[in-house]
Design an enzyme around this catalytic site. Structure first.
Site, short mmCIF file in Angstrom:
data_model
loop_
_atom_site.label_atom_id
_atom_site.label_comp_id
_atom_site.label_asym_id
_atom_site.label_seq_id
_atom_site.Cartn_x
_atom_site.Cartn_y
_atom_site.Cartn_z
N CYS A 1 24.45 31.23 39.80
CA CYS A 1 24.98 30.52 38.63
C CYS A 1 25.50 29.12 38.94
CB CYS A 1 26.08 31.34 37.96
SG CYS A 1 27.63 31.42 38.89
N ASP B 1 50.17 54.19 48.84
CA ASP B 1 48.81 54.49 49.31
C ASP B 1 48.65 53.91 50.72
OD1 ASP B 1 46.12 54.71 49.83
OD2 ASP B 1 45.45 53.70 48.02
#
Length: 449
Positions: free
Chosen positions: A231, A356
């Site tokens: 792009c 986590d």
């Protein structure tokens, strides 16, 4: 000032005085009390300040400290949240604790948690917002990098006149059209080539069209001179750039910004980015280049950021780690040490750390362990997790010392066969270790180094 705001400010300042006079201090409770009484109290507290926000995943604390040291060359009364309490309550507390000179415009340099940029910008229109980087961090809070960026972006959209000082090497930061004035900084220290980021790197896709993004060169992780062959999206023009990296050691880095020589007494390429961000803020506020060079050379160690603590006959370098990109940069920095060293890693999983712990599996311990490390110490509340990870990486039973508590950790460090020990620790583990060291009179109490 309304009666409500005045009462909230007075009560907050009294609570700060009481906590710091008779208790052990408090970096967020006074702000919480004040905002409970008046949610908009910060609007009044900041009315005589020019505010600069520093946010992003990694590097906020050191960038803030370097920026403050840089701007002290021009300003004599800078307010900052030096405790590292970077959410709304902590920021409010910092303003409550600061007493500006009447009739003078003050300068505030604020480290701000990514999710707190939006609530802060509801009450404050910053002079500038500095964005350091975006990496996967605290998955329980932020999720993926796009979620983190959108949290920052929500705040930026509230202040369209604020100057954005952004790391131009991060594709996300230039991927959205914004009306704000913009300054980009980054690296231009290598000749152009052609490469892709490793497949497990955060942000390998073009943020505009989702095609695989390409690079002319990569500094580390997904940062570098990027472009999209699909792009046409590419890195913006840089205002401030690292034009050479001359030497990197565990305790120092020598480099050039816009061809001018600089040195900082801390290792790692990620810390050169932090210095570059501070340089950009200094130039934005018209601090001469020569006045920026001096505080860089004399920069002080910041809590948990490669501070060196003498533990009997051991030099202990304490380094905060909290996500895979930061961890790998630290491991690379350690690898450049020409002397023998031992290694310790303390892993916690409290809210401030991120609950986590899967990020440790993205740590490139295998590369570090190619070096001879006679002793590897593990500890922390999740010591079983980091012990298992290091065993998988190749740490032998002869090398490994798993410690059940901090007393055992300190004893293992003292017994290490090398004079130098690197201790890598998550945020609350750093706090706990420093508290234990303070109790043993190795360091002073508190967060100062």
């Amino acid at each position: 000032m309304t009666i409500k705001s005045s009462f909230a400010t007075t009560t907050g300042r009294f609570s700060y005085w009481f906590l710091h006079t008779f208790m052990k201090g408090g970096s967020s409770l006074p702000g919480q009390i004040a905002t409970n009484l008046d949610p908009a109290v910060l609007k009044n507290l900041t009315k005589n300040y020019d505010v600069i926000i520093i946010t992003g995943t990694n590097g906020k604390t050191l960038t803030t400290a370097l920026t403050v040291q840089t701007l002290k060359q021009k300003y004599d009364n800078i307010m900052t949240n030096s405790t590292g309490s970077n959410m709304m309550q902590g920021i409010t507390t910092a303003f409550l604790a600061h007493h500006p000179k009447k009739g003078q415009k003050q300068l505030a340099i604020l480290e701000v948690d990514e999710a707190n940029v939006e609530p802060l910008c509801r009450y404050v229109e910053p002079k500038a917002i500095v964005m350091t980087n975006i990496f996967r961090d605290q998955m329980d809070r932020f999720g993926e990098i796009y979620t983190t960026y959108n949290k920052i972006l929500a705040g930026v959209k509230l202040v369209p006149n604020t100057t954005l000082i952004m790391n131009g090497d991060v594709p996300l930061f230039s991927s959205v059209e914004l009306p704000n004035p913009k300054i980009y900084y980054g690296f231009n220290h290598q000749p152009d080539g052609e490469m892709l980021a490793p497949s497990n790197t955060d942000g390998v896709l073009c943020p505009v069209c989702q095609h695989i993004i390409h690079y002319k060169f990569i500094s580390y992780s997904s940062q570098g001179k990027f472009y999209c062959p699909n792009c046409g999206f590419k890195r913006p023009e840089l205002t401030d750039q690292v034009t050479a990296v001359n030497e990197m050691r565990p305790t120092s880095s020598q480099f050039e910004i816009n061809q001018a020589p600089f040195e900082i007494s801390i290792g790692g390429m990620y810390n050169i980015y932090n210095a570059l961000a501070a340089y950009s803020v200094g130039r934005f506020l018209d601090v001469p280049v020569s006045d920026i060079q001096k505080p860089f050379t004399q920069n002080k160690k910041v809590f948990g950021r490669q501070e060196v603590i003498q533990l009997k006959d051991k030099a202990v370098t304490l380094v905060l780690v909290k996500n895979p990109v930061g961890l790998n940069q630290v491991l690379q920095m350690i690898s450049s040490d020409p002397e023998d060293f031992s290694l310790a890693m303390l892993l916690n999983a409290n809210y401030a750390d991120g609950i986590d712990t899967s990020w440790i599996w993205d740590g490139e311990f295998e590369d570090l362990l190619k070096h001879h490390i006679p002793t590897v110490i593990t500890g922390g509340e999740r010591r079983d997790d980091i012990t298992f990870r290091l065993k998988v990486a190749g740490v032998t039973d002869e090398q490994l010392h798993e410690t059940a508590d901090l007393d055992a950790t300190l004893a293992a460090i003292e017994a290490a066969p090398t004079k130098h020990v690197y201790v890598l620790a998550t945020y609350t583990a750093v706090l706990q270790l420093r508290k234990k060291m303070a109790e043993a009179n190795y360091i002073k109490k508190g967060l100062s180094v």
